[in-house]
Design a protein around this motif. Structure first.
Motif, short mmCIF file in Angstrom:
data_model
loop_
_atom_site.label_atom_id
_atom_site.label_comp_id
_atom_site.label_asym_id
_atom_site.label_seq_id
_atom_site.Cartn_x
_atom_site.Cartn_y
_atom_site.Cartn_z
N LYS A 102 -3.56 -3.97 6.44
CA LYS A 102 -4.05 -4.81 7.54
C LYS A 102 -5.44 -5.37 7.21
O LYS A 102 -5.73 -6.53 7.51
N TYR A 103 -6.28 -4.55 6.60
CA TYR A 103 -7.62 -4.99 6.22
C TYR A 103 -7.54 -6.16 5.24
O TYR A 103 -8.28 -7.15 5.36
N PHE A 104 -6.62 -6.07 4.27
CA PHE A 104 -6.46 -7.17 3.31
C PHE A 104 -5.98 -8.43 4.03
O PHE A 104 -6.51 -9.53 3.81
N LEU A 105 -4.98 -8.30 4.90
CA LEU A 105 -4.44 -9.47 5.59
C LEU A 105 -5.48 -10.10 6.51
O LEU A 105 -5.50 -11.33 6.69
N ASP A 106 -6.36 -9.28 7.08
CA ASP A 106 -7.39 -9.82 7.96
C ASP A 106 -8.37 -10.72 7.21
O ASP A 106 -9.13 -11.47 7.84
N ARG A 107 -8.39 -10.64 5.89
CA ARG A 107 -9.30 -11.45 5.09
C ARG A 107 -8.63 -12.71 4.54
O ARG A 107 -9.19 -13.38 3.66
N TYR B 196 0.87 -1.17 0.00
CA TYR B 196 0.00 0.00 0.00
C TYR B 196 0.91 1.22 0.00
O TYR B 196 1.87 1.29 0.77
N SER B 197 0.62 2.17 -0.87
CA SER B 197 1.45 3.36 -0.99
C SER B 197 0.56 4.58 -1.13
O SER B 197 -0.28 4.64 -2.03
N ARG B 198 0.74 5.54 -0.24
CA ARG B 198 -0.11 6.73 -0.28
C ARG B 198 0.49 7.85 -1.12
O ARG B 198 -0.20 8.53 -1.87
N HIS B 199 1.80 8.06 -0.99
CA HIS B 199 2.45 9.16 -1.71
C HIS B 199 3.47 8.68 -2.75
O HIS B 199 4.15 9.50 -3.35
N GLY B 200 3.59 7.37 -2.92
CA GLY B 200 4.43 6.85 -3.99
C GLY B 200 5.75 6.24 -3.57
O GLY B 200 6.37 5.52 -4.35
N ALA B 201 6.21 6.50 -2.35
CA ALA B 201 7.52 6.00 -1.94
C ALA B 201 7.53 4.48 -1.81
O ALA B 201 8.47 3.82 -2.27
N VAL B 202 6.50 3.92 -1.19
CA VAL B 202 6.46 2.46 -1.02
C VAL B 202 6.31 1.79 -2.39
O VAL B 202 6.91 0.73 -2.63
N ALA B 203 5.57 2.39 -3.29
CA ALA B 203 5.44 1.85 -4.65
C ALA B 203 6.79 1.85 -5.35
O ALA B 203 7.13 0.90 -6.07
N ASP B 204 7.59 2.89 -5.15
CA ASP B 204 8.92 2.95 -5.75
C ASP B 204 9.81 1.85 -5.17
O ASP B 204 10.56 1.18 -5.89
N MET B 205 9.73 1.64 -3.85
CA MET B 205 10.48 0.55 -3.23
C MET B 205 10.06 -0.79 -3.83
O MET B 205 10.90 -1.66 -4.10
N GLY C 142 3.77 3.58 13.98
CA GLY C 142 4.59 2.43 14.31
C GLY C 142 4.04 1.10 13.87
O GLY C 142 4.52 0.06 14.30
N ASN C 143 3.04 1.12 12.99
CA ASN C 143 2.42 -0.12 12.53
C ASN C 143 2.10 0.01 11.05
O ASN C 143 2.23 1.09 10.47
N MET C 144 1.67 -1.08 10.43
CA MET C 144 1.30 -1.03 9.02
C MET C 144 0.03 -0.21 8.82
O MET C 144 -0.78 -0.04 9.75
N ALA C 145 -0.17 0.29 7.63
CA ALA C 145 -1.35 1.08 7.31
C ALA C 145 -2.60 0.20 7.29
O ALA C 145 -2.55 -0.99 6.97
N ALA C 146 -3.74 0.82 7.62
CA ALA C 146 -5.01 0.08 7.73
C ALA C 146 -5.40 -0.67 6.45
O ALA C 146 -5.90 -1.80 6.55
N PRO C 147 -5.20 -0.12 5.24
CA PRO C 147 -5.62 -0.87 4.05
C PRO C 147 -4.92 -2.21 3.91
O PRO C 147 -5.53 -3.20 3.51
#
Length: 206
Positions: free
Chosen positions: A88-93, A9-18, A81-86
């Motif tokens: 976590k929501y996917f993993l919960d399923r 999940y990437s909000r501003h693009g940095a995680v997507a770049d990683m 200090g934790n993963m983003a909700a989106p």
């Protein structure tokens, strides 16, 4: 080709770049390929929902992506200090995959990005590992043979790659951060290939 799922999940693009740099490392290993997937943002009940297909970037993940791939790289920005909700929501399923044991023996790794250098990178990476342990996955980090870990002044941890994005989220990945992402991708792909060759991924579904 055997595929590693790079799910983020990437909000501003940095995680997507990683994620793209991790995918590059995966695809340096013969016989291995990366499958990039993201997750939609979550919103309160009765709020507008996102379209089923994102306007740009990677497609949204489905449970079959986890079943069909031979390994996982999981990425999220740090939220308190934790993963983003989106994510976590996917993993919960993913309970059906836990019940079937579909992820047992598959290698997995995690990565993150924060606005500040000490914004909870390591706690986020460690807590992201917990659901993967419950699924029986084999967790990988980065060894100190990756010498960038010894002298980076940006991101980078032995628990997985990290990125310091700056207060406005605009800092690009440093060369050290790029290298560590690619190194993780290679390590994940090499481990998945070895697990396959040894017959240690009994629940593999392709």
């Amino acid at each position: 080709m055997n595929e590693i799922l790079v799910l983020y999940y990437s909000r501003h693009g940095a995680v997507a770049d990683m994620a793209r740099h991790i995918a590059r490392g995966i695809e340096e290993v013969a016989g291995m390929a990366a499958r990039l997937r993201t997750v939609p943002a979550v919103s309160p009940e009765c709020a507008a929902v996102a379209p089923e297909i994102p306007a740009e970037g990677a497609p949204y993940a489905e449970l079959c992506d986890l079943e069909e791939c031979v390994g996982l790289a999981l990425g999220s920005p740090t939220h308190f200090g934790n993963m983003a909700a989106p994510l976590k929501y996917f993993l919960d399923r993913t309970s059906p995959l836990w019940l079937s044991g579909s992820l047992i023996g598959k290698p997995a790794a995690v990565f993150t990005s924060t606005a500040s250098l000490h914004g909870g990178q390591e706690s986020t990476l460690l807590t992201m590992m917990l659901p993967l342990l419950h699924h029986g996955m084999v967790l990988l980090g980065l060894p100190y043979s990756e010498t960038e870990l010894l002298h980076t002044r940006s991101g980078g941890t032995p628990y997985g790659p990290s990125h310091h994005a700056g207060a406005d989220g605009g800092l690009p990945l440093s060369e050290e951060e790029k290298h560590l992402c690619q190194a993780l991708g290679r390590r994940l792909a090499l481990t998945a290939r070895a697990q396959l060759e040894a017959g240690n991924i009994p629940a593999l579904r392709r």
